[in-house]
Write a protein that holds these residues in place. Structure first.
Motif, short mmCIF file in Angstrom:
data_model
loop_
_atom_site.label_atom_id
_atom_site.label_comp_id
_atom_site.label_asym_id
_atom_site.label_seq_id
_atom_site.Cartn_x
_atom_site.Cartn_y
_atom_site.Cartn_z
N TYR A 1 -4.99 0.84 6.42
CA TYR A 1 -5.64 1.78 7.33
C TYR A 1 -4.80 2.09 8.57
O TYR A 1 -5.15 2.95 9.37
CB TYR A 1 -6.98 1.21 7.81
CG TYR A 1 -8.09 1.20 6.78
CD1 TYR A 1 -7.90 1.66 5.48
CD2 TYR A 1 -9.36 0.71 7.12
CE1 TYR A 1 -8.92 1.65 4.55
CE2 TYR A 1 -10.40 0.69 6.18
CZ TYR A 1 -10.16 1.15 4.90
OH TYR A 1 -11.19 1.13 3.99
N VAL A 2 -3.69 1.38 8.75
CA VAL A 2 -2.96 1.41 10.02
C VAL A 2 -2.04 2.63 10.14
O VAL A 2 -1.31 2.97 9.20
CB VAL A 2 -2.12 0.13 10.20
CG1 VAL A 2 -1.24 0.22 11.45
CG2 VAL A 2 -3.04 -1.08 10.29
N SER A 3 -2.06 3.24 11.33
CA SER A 3 -1.12 4.30 11.67
C SER A 3 -0.39 3.91 12.95
O SER A 3 -0.98 3.29 13.85
CB SER A 3 -1.84 5.64 11.88
OG SER A 3 -2.44 6.06 10.67
N VAL A 4 0.90 4.26 13.04
CA VAL A 4 1.73 3.88 14.18
C VAL A 4 2.49 5.10 14.70
O VAL A 4 2.99 5.92 13.90
CB VAL A 4 2.74 2.77 13.81
CG1 VAL A 4 3.63 2.41 15.01
CG2 VAL A 4 2.04 1.53 13.28
N ALA A 5 2.57 5.20 16.02
CA ALA A 5 3.37 6.25 16.65
C ALA A 5 4.05 5.68 17.89
O ALA A 5 3.55 4.74 18.51
CB ALA A 5 2.50 7.45 17.04
N PHE A 6 5.21 6.24 18.24
CA PHE A 6 5.92 5.87 19.46
C PHE A 6 5.81 7.03 20.45
O PHE A 6 5.98 8.20 20.07
CB PHE A 6 7.38 5.58 19.17
CG PHE A 6 7.60 4.41 18.23
CD1 PHE A 6 7.11 3.15 18.53
CD2 PHE A 6 8.31 4.58 17.05
CE1 PHE A 6 7.32 2.08 17.68
CE2 PHE A 6 8.52 3.53 16.18
CZ PHE A 6 8.02 2.26 16.51
N GLU A 7 5.58 6.69 21.73
CA GLU A 7 5.43 7.71 22.76
C GLU A 7 6.25 7.35 23.99
O GLU A 7 6.44 6.18 24.30
CB GLU A 7 3.96 7.87 23.19
CG GLU A 7 3.06 8.48 22.16
CD GLU A 7 1.64 8.68 22.69
OE1 GLU A 7 1.39 8.28 23.85
OE2 GLU A 7 0.79 9.21 21.96
N SER A 8 6.71 8.37 24.70
CA SER A 8 7.36 8.19 26.00
C SER A 8 7.39 9.54 26.68
O SER A 8 6.84 10.53 26.17
CB SER A 8 8.77 7.64 25.84
OG SER A 8 9.65 8.63 25.33
N ALA A 9 8.07 9.60 27.81
CA ALA A 9 8.20 10.88 28.53
C ALA A 9 8.95 11.91 27.70
O ALA A 9 8.85 13.12 27.96
CB ALA A 9 8.92 10.66 29.86
N ALA A 10 9.68 11.45 26.68
CA ALA A 10 10.46 12.37 25.84
C ALA A 10 9.65 12.96 24.70
O ALA A 10 10.13 13.83 23.98
CB ALA A 10 11.68 11.65 25.28
N GLY A 11 8.41 12.48 24.53
CA GLY A 11 7.57 13.03 23.48
C GLY A 11 6.88 11.96 22.65
O GLY A 11 6.80 10.79 23.05
N ARG A 12 6.40 12.38 21.48
CA ARG A 12 5.67 11.48 20.59
C ARG A 12 6.14 11.69 19.16
O ARG A 12 6.38 12.82 18.74
CB ARG A 12 4.15 11.76 20.67
CG ARG A 12 3.28 10.85 19.80
CD ARG A 12 1.81 11.24 19.95
NE ARG A 12 0.92 10.26 19.34
CZ ARG A 12 0.59 10.22 18.05
NH1 ARG A 12 1.08 11.14 17.23
NH2 ARG A 12 -0.23 9.30 17.60
N VAL A 13 6.29 10.57 18.44
CA VAL A 13 6.69 10.67 17.05
C VAL A 13 5.86 9.70 16.22
O VAL A 13 5.82 8.50 16.49
CB VAL A 13 8.21 10.40 16.86
CG1 VAL A 13 8.61 9.04 17.40
CG2 VAL A 13 8.61 10.55 15.41
#
Length: 402
Positions: free
Chosen positions: A332-344
């Motif tokens: 069920y898990v989803s992962v994303a990385f975020e910062s001032a440069a955006g989100r992926v």
């Protein structure tokens, strides 16, 4: 609520200052600090969960049994932990501070930080502490005096309203290495002019420490000297907070703001760190489960190393979650990385998805990165804070004692 300056001197009736006692010959900066209230305070504290505790903690525990205090004396350069004459020297620190301030010895909180296992040269503190100058602008000086491997001071303060009266809470802390829950693995000193009973103050602090300092990790080592102390002198003139009513909730909200800001500053200044790493877990079965998952992620050496290298290695995130002992379903898990440069987004329902590696590199190259984890099983959430693991961490700790 408004963010303000002033640290531990933001609240009415508090002064602070520092002096160089000469605890370590190699240290040219001030190494001993005092925080002082113009009147008696209700007081509360939390302490390290490490079974090996430094002598100052035991002395502070004794002095706070009655729930009141007026001053904090703290030194850097020597932890006075597992040290010869530890209890005697911690009491001597309290005694000389009490004499300088004209208060009872039992009203002085004692704290130390630095090298473990070496005798504290308390004689130099006794010699130089009478030279200290306290004033309403002394928070920064006191903050610098308790730094060890910290690269910057850590401070926060807020202004809020209780029953039509303006109240303030401010704090300073130190912490860079040997940082890992539990308690909060650092020294944190908080002051407020809000009038609140010892019972309510202690309850608010205990609950908030669990959600702030105890969700910080730098290197997995829980220190022997950690403590968080709050002094409340009531000089704001608000009606005494005695119950868990709306005024108590307003106080807790302000306390949380200060401690969250301080906790984030500790994580960002981890030894050798180049970036603050935040993990937020949402849609969990419970807050406790979300907390376990978030702390496992930011505490993973492999995740921390990947953050240093700006490598979107999301498999390490799921690996850390898997050994956290928290309940969740990987599919069920989803992962994303975020910062001032955006989100992926990098993972959906436990499996890889196509993503832009160049964008991921940009996102993870920022000084603050957030790992967003959606476990898709409930409504609870939690956030934990850590930092990347760099070559400099080993350099700093390879010869810390010598």
């Amino acid at each position: 609520m408004k963010i303000i300056d002033g640290g531990v001197c933001a609240a009415k009736g508090f002064t602070a200052g520092s002096i160089r006692s000469g605890i370590k010959d190699s240290r040219a900066d001030d190494d001993t600090a005092i925080i002082f209230s113009a009147c008696e305070c209700t007081a509360a504290a939390t302490y390290t969960m490490n079974r090996v505790k430094a002598a100052p903690l035991y002395v502070t525990m004794e002095h706070l049994e009655n729930g009141v205090a007026r001053a904090i004396v703290a030194n850097a350069g020597n932890a006075n932990a597992c040290a010869p004459d530890g209890m005697e020297n911690a009491r001597r620190m309290a005694k000389v501070a009490a004499k300088v301030l004209g208060v009872d010895e039992d009203d002085v909180v004692v704290a130390s930080t630095g090298v473990i296992g070496q005798r504290l040269p308390v004689e130099c503190i006794e010699q130089h502490l009478p030279e200290i100058v306290l004033d309403g602008n002394g928070s920064e000086k006191a903050n610098r005096a308790i730094m060890t491997t910290d690269t910057k001071t850590k401070t926060a303060a807020v202004e809020f309203t209780i029953g039509g009266r303006i109240c303030r809470i401010g704090g300073i802390c130190k912490g860079s290495g040997m940082i890992h829950p539990n308690m909060g693995t650092m020294l944190s000193f908080l002051t407020t002019d809000c009038a609140i009973t010892h019972e309510m103050l202690a309850e608010a602090l205990q609950e908030n420490v669990r959600k702030t300092y105890n969700r910080v990790t730098v290197d997995g080592d829980t220190s022997t000297n950690d403590m968080c102390v709050v002094l409340a002198n009531g000089q704001a003139g608000n009606e005494l907070i005695e119950w868990q009513d709306e005024e108590y909730q307003a106080f807790c909200k302000a306390l949380n703001e200060v401690n969250t800001r301080l906790a984030r500053q500790i994580a960002a200044d981890g030894e050798g760190a180049t970036k603050l790493v935040t993990c937020t877990v949402k849609n969990s079965r419970s807050e406790e489960a979300a907390e376990r998952l978030a702390k496992a992620v930011v505490g993973s050496n492999l995740v921390k190393a990947a953050m240093f290298g700006a490598d979107a290695n999301w498999g390490r995130v799921l690996c850390a979650m898997g050994y956290s002992k928290a309940p969740f379903r990987p599919e069920y898990v989803s992962v994303a990385f975020e910062s001032a440069a955006g989100r992926v987004a990098v993972c959906e329902k436990g499996a890889a998805i196509d993503f832009d590696e160049a964008l991921a590199k940009q996102v993870l190259s920022e000084s603050e990165v957030t790992i967003q984890v959606d476990v898709g099983e409930g409504t609870d959430c939690a956030t934990a804070w850590g930092c990347d693991l760099t070559y400099d961490y080993v350099k700093i700790n390879g010869d810390y004692r010598t």
